[in-house]
Scaffold this active site. Structure first.
Site, PDB file in Angstrom:
ATOM      1  N   ASP A  21      64.712  62.395  53.007  1.00 25.74           N
ATOM      2  CA  ASP A  21      65.298  61.120  53.454  1.00 25.74           C
ATOM      3  C   ASP A  21      64.213  60.058  53.698  1.00 25.74           C
ATOM      4  OD1 ASP A  21      64.178  62.184  55.693  1.00 25.74           O
ATOM      5  OD2 ASP A  21      65.888  61.774  57.016  1.00 25.74           O
ATOM      6  N   HIS A  25      38.998  51.763  38.752  1.00 26.25           N
ATOM      7  CA  HIS A  25      40.181  51.882  39.617  1.00 26.25           C
ATOM      8  C   HIS A  25      40.067  53.101  40.536  1.00 26.25           C
ATOM      9  CE1 HIS A  25      42.572  49.229  36.583  1.00 26.25           C
ATOM     10  NE2 HIS A  25      41.839  48.517  37.407  1.00 26.25           N
ATOM     11  N   ASP A  45      36.352  46.992  47.358  1.00 26.26           N
ATOM     12  CA  ASP A  45      37.292  45.988  46.838  1.00 26.26           C
ATOM     13  C   ASP A  45      38.553  46.117  47.670  1.00 26.26           C
ATOM     14  OD1 ASP A  45      39.156  44.498  45.428  1.00 26.26           O
ATOM     15  OD2 ASP A  45      38.454  45.145  43.459  1.00 26.26           O
ATOM     16  N   ASP A  74      41.708  38.944  48.064  1.00 26.00           N
ATOM     17  CA  ASP A  74      41.137  39.933  47.138  1.00 26.00           C
ATOM     18  C   ASP A  74      39.615  39.803  47.146  1.00 26.00           C
ATOM     19  OD1 ASP A  74      40.709  41.720  45.108  1.00 26.00           O
ATOM     20  OD2 ASP A  74      41.702  40.554  43.543  1.00 26.00           O
ATOM     21  N   HIS A  80      35.684  44.282  32.389  1.00 26.81           N
ATOM     22  CA  HIS A  80      36.969  43.726  32.847  1.00 26.81           C
ATOM     23  C   HIS A  80      36.894  42.203  32.845  1.00 26.81           C
ATOM     24  CE1 HIS A  80      35.162  42.914  36.793  1.00 26.81           C
ATOM     25  NE2 HIS A  80      34.697  44.153  36.781  1.00 26.81           N
ATOM     26  N   HIS A  98      41.575  36.236  37.825  1.00 25.29           N
ATOM     27  CA  HIS A  98      43.032  36.306  37.695  1.00 25.29           C
ATOM     28  C   HIS A  98      43.645  35.400  38.747  1.00 25.29           C
ATOM     29  CE1 HIS A  98      43.246  39.028  41.224  1.00 25.29           C
ATOM     30  NE2 HIS A  98      42.250  39.707  40.682  1.00 25.29           N
ATOM     31  N   HIS A 128      47.578  40.279  41.561  1.00 27.89           N
ATOM     32  CA  HIS A 128      47.430  39.785  40.176  1.00 27.89           C
ATOM     33  C   HIS A 128      48.630  38.877  39.964  1.00 27.89           C
ATOM     34  CE1 HIS A 128      44.930  43.593  39.068  1.00 27.89           C
ATOM     35  NE2 HIS A 128      44.245  42.714  39.787  1.00 27.89           N
ATOM     36  N   GLU A 158      35.198  37.416  39.809  1.00 27.79           N
ATOM     37  CA  GLU A 158      34.737  38.763  40.135  1.00 27.79           C
ATOM     38  C   GLU A 158      33.947  39.443  39.020  1.00 27.79           C
ATOM     39  OE1 GLU A 158      38.009  41.672  40.262  1.00 27.79           O
ATOM     40  OE2 GLU A 158      39.386  39.988  40.178  1.00 27.79           O
ATOM     41  N   TYR A 214      28.116  47.471  35.712  1.00 24.42           N
ATOM     42  CA  TYR A 214      28.315  48.898  35.999  1.00 24.42           C
ATOM     43  C   TYR A 214      27.388  49.708  35.108  1.00 24.42           C
ATOM     44  CZ  TYR A 214      32.327  46.460  37.770  1.00 24.42           C
ATOM     45  OH  TYR A 214      33.110  45.548  38.420  1.00 24.42           O
ATOM     46  N   ARG A 260      30.005  44.736  41.990  1.00 23.33           N
ATOM     47  CA  ARG A 260      30.946  43.639  41.739  1.00 23.33           C
ATOM     48  C   ARG A 260      30.940  42.760  42.987  1.00 23.33           C
ATOM     49  NH1 ARG A 260      35.012  46.380  40.201  1.00 23.33           N
ATOM     50  NH2 ARG A 260      36.360  46.521  42.041  1.00 23.33           N
ATOM     51  N   GLU A 319      33.324  39.542  44.499  1.00 23.87           N
ATOM     52  CA  GLU A 319      34.589  38.860  44.213  1.00 23.87           C
ATOM     53  C   GLU A 319      34.943  37.886  45.337  1.00 23.87           C
ATOM     54  OE1 GLU A 319      37.959  41.539  43.867  1.00 23.87           O
ATOM     55  OE2 GLU A 319      39.174  39.972  42.933  1.00 23.87           O
TER      56      GLU A 319
HETATM   57  N1  GLY Z   1      41.568  44.283  43.562  1.00 21.85           N
HETATM   58  C1  GLY Z   1      42.043  44.148  42.248  1.00 21.85           C
HETATM   59  C2  GLY Z   1      41.265  43.178  41.510  1.00 21.85           C
HETATM   60  O1  GLY Z   1      40.178  42.826  41.919  1.00 21.85           O
HETATM   61  O2  GLY Z   1      41.707  42.638  40.541  1.00 21.85           O
HETATM   62 MN    MN Z   2      39.597  42.935  43.932  1.00 21.59          MN
HETATM   63 MN    MN Z   3      40.685  40.720  41.743  1.00 18.91          MN
END
Ligand code: GLY
Ligand code: MN
Ligand code: MN
Length: 435
Positions: A41, A246, A263, A274, A355, A359, A366, A384, A388, A397, A399
Site C-alpha cells: 500500500d 549519472h 551535482d 542545479d 555531454h 539546458h 531539464h 556546466e 573527465y 564539472r 555548473e
Molecule cells: N543535474 C543534472 C544536470 O546537471 O543536468
Molecule cells: Mn547538475
Molecule cells: Mn544541469
C-alpha cells in the site's frame, strides 16, 4: 504549505500567456500527475505535473484546469477542479484545499470539485471547435508509464472523435522558457538553499567520509530551509566515480588525494536549482587537479558570456566545443595536429567532455524550452562544462545557473564559491572549526 507559492497575479499572467496562443474556439485541459505506487500500500511522494503547476500553482493530486476563453458564459472561461475534501480526508490525510483556498491561490474564479469534471466537459465540449490536449514532448521523455493525462486524453478523444485536436505542449514550451519575475525569484530562493548546502559540505568534508554522508549533509540543509528535498537524484562521486556521468549510488568512501564531484540542487516551490562543484577531499588541489579545474572554469566563464539573446543553442554548443578543444590541447590531452584533421561530426574533445554544456532550468531541472529558436531574455540556463579523465581517476564539472537579460547575463550563482583559492580557504576554515 512548506513554501511560499507564486502570487495569483503571476498565475493569471501565465494563463494569459497561454491564451494568446490558442486558436478561436480552443478548449484546453490540464491534468495533475498520479500519485505513483511503490508496492503493497506504499506510494511515492506526490509530485505535481509542471504545466498545471505553472498555470495555477495547485500542488494537489487530482486537480484539473480547464481553459476555454471563448466559452459563452464568462464563468466557464477558466475552471479549476479540485479533489472534494471531507472531515474523513482531513483526519486521515490532512486538510486538502477548500474551493476558496484554491481560488485565492490560483486566481481562478470558478472552482468546482473534481466530481463535476465529466458533466462540465459534456456541457462545454459542444461549444468548442478544438480540444487542446497536453502531452509530454520533452526531447528526452520516457513513455513507459501511462500518465493520468494520457488516460484522460484517450477518454476525451473517444468521446469527441470529430473535434479537431491541438497540441498544448509547444505552447507550454514557448511560454515556460521565458521566466516571469516571480519565477526567477523562486529559482533564486532554491539556489540560495543549494548554496548553503554547499557551504555546509565544505565544512564537513574530510578523508574517509562516505559519499552518502555528504548527501545526508545536503539533504539536511535542504529540508531545514523549507525545501521538500532534491530537485533530482544527487550525484556525489569521488575519484573515478566522478567520471560516471549519472553516478547516483553514492556509496564509496571519499579518499585522501581524490576530488569529489557533487551535482545537486534543491527544489523550492516546484522550482529546481542545479549546481555542480568539484572539490578536493583533503582541502587542497594537487597541481594537476588545479590545472584541469582551472581549464574547466575558464570554459565555464567564457561559455557564460556567449549566452546572449539572438544566439542559437546549437551554435553556442559548437563554440563551447572549440573553447574546450583549446583547453584540452593545453592540458596535453589532445594533440593539436590531430584536432586540425578531425572529422567535424566527431570532434575529439568529446572523448573528455561528452555531454552538453547547457539546458533550460525551471519547474523541471531539464526544463522544457525552445531548442531551435534563438536565446531570448528571461531564459534560465545551466552552464556546466566538464573534463573527465578516467585513466587519472579524475572528473571535474562546474555548473552554475544563468539568467539571460536584454544585453547580457546574470549569474544566479554569484556568491557561491568556485575559485580554487576560495574553496581551499573555506575548507581550511572548516577544518580549524572542527579541530
Ligand atoms: N543535474 C543534472 C544536470 O546537471 O543536468
Ligand atoms: Mn547538475
Ligand atoms: Mn544541469
Amino acid at each position: 504549505m512548506r513554501y511560499k507559492p507564486l502570487s495569483a497575479a503571476t498565475y493569471r499572467e501565465h494563463r494569459a500567456r497561454f491564451r494568446q496562443h490558442l486558436e478561436k474556439g480552443g478548449m484546453a485541459v490540464f491534468h495533475s500527475n498520479d500519485i505513483m505506487p511503490t508496492s503493497a500500500d506504499g506510494s511515492m511522494p506526490f509530485h505535481q505535473a509542471a504545466d498545471i503547476m505553472y498555470l495555477c500553482g495547485i500542488d494537489q493530486e487530482e486537480s484539473i484546469l480547464l481553459l476555454f476563453p471563448d466559452a459563452y458564459d464568462p464563468k466557464d472561461r477558466e475552471i479549476l477542479f479540485v479533489r472534494e475534501t471531507s472531515p474523513t480526508i482531513a483526519i486521515w490525510e490532512g486538510a486538502k484545499l477548500t474551493q476558496q483556498e484554491a481560488g485565492a491561490l490560483s486566481g481562478v474564479a470558478t472552482v468546482l470539485w473534481t466530481t463535476a469534471y465529466e458533466a462540465t466537459i459534456k456541457r462545454l465540449a459542444p461549444q468548442a471547435a478544438h480540444l487542446y490536449l497536453n502531452s509530454n514532448e520533452h526531447l528526452r521523455q520516457s513513455t513507459e508509464v501511462e500518465t493520468r493525462e494520457v488516460r484522460r486524453n484517450k477518454e476525451l478523444r473517444a468521446l469527441y472523435p470529430l473535434h479537431s485536436i491541438r497540441r498544448s505542449a509547444p505552447i507550454m514550451h514557448r511560454i515556460r522558457s521565458r521566466k516571469t519575475a516571480e519565477e526567477v525569484e523562486q529559482i533564486k530562493h532554491a539556489i540560495g538553499i543549494t548554496g548553503k548546502a554547499f557551504q555546509r559540505v565544505l565544512r564537513f568534508l574530510r578523508p574517509g567520509v562516505m559519499e552518502y554522508e555528504v548527501e545526508a549533509e545536503i539533504t539536511h540543509e535542504f529540508i531545514r530551509n523549507g525545501s521538500r528535498g532534491h530537485a533530482y537524484t544527487p550525484i556525489i562521486g569521488s575519484g573515478y566515480n566522478a567520471c560516471v556521468l549519472h553516478y547516483i549510488t553514492n556509496d564509496a568512501a571519499c579518499n585522501n588525494g581524490d576530488l569529489v564531484l557533487m551535482d545537486f540542487g534543491c527544489e523550492y516551490g516546484g522550482y529546481a536549482s542545479d549546481l555542480t562543484r568539484t572539490v578536493p577531499v583533503n582541502g587542497t588541489f594537487s597541481p594537476r587537479q588545479r590545472d584541469v579545474y582551472n581549464a574547466v572554469l575558464r570554459v565555464q566563464k567564457e561559455a557564460t558570456k556567449l549566452l546572449l539573446p539572438g544566439v542559437f543553442l546549437d551554435q553556442y554548443h559548437k563554440q563551447v566545443g572549440e573553447l574546450m578543444e583549446r583547453e584540452l590541447i593545453g592540458l596535453g590531452l589532445l594533440d593539436k595536429a590531430a584536432v586540425a584533421k578531425q572529422d567535424p561530426a566527431k570532434p575529439l574533445y568529446k572523448k573528455y567532455f561528452m555531454h552538453g554544456t547547457s539546458h533550460f532550468l525551471g519547474l523541471d531541472v531539464h526544463d522544457v524550452g525552445l531548442w531551435t529558436e534563438p536565446i531570448a531574455e528571461g531564459m534560465v540556463f545551466t552552464v556546466e562544462p566538464g573534463i573527465y579523465i578516467p585513466e587519472e581517476k579524475l572528473g571535474i564539472r562546474i555548473e552554475n545557473n544563468i539568467l539571460v537579460t536584454k544585453d547580457g547575463q546574470i549569474d544566479l550563482f554569484a556568491g557561491i564559491p568556485r575559485e580554487v583559492e576560495e574553496i581551499e580557504a573555506l575548507m581550511a576554515q572548516g577544518k580549524k572549526a572542527v579541530a
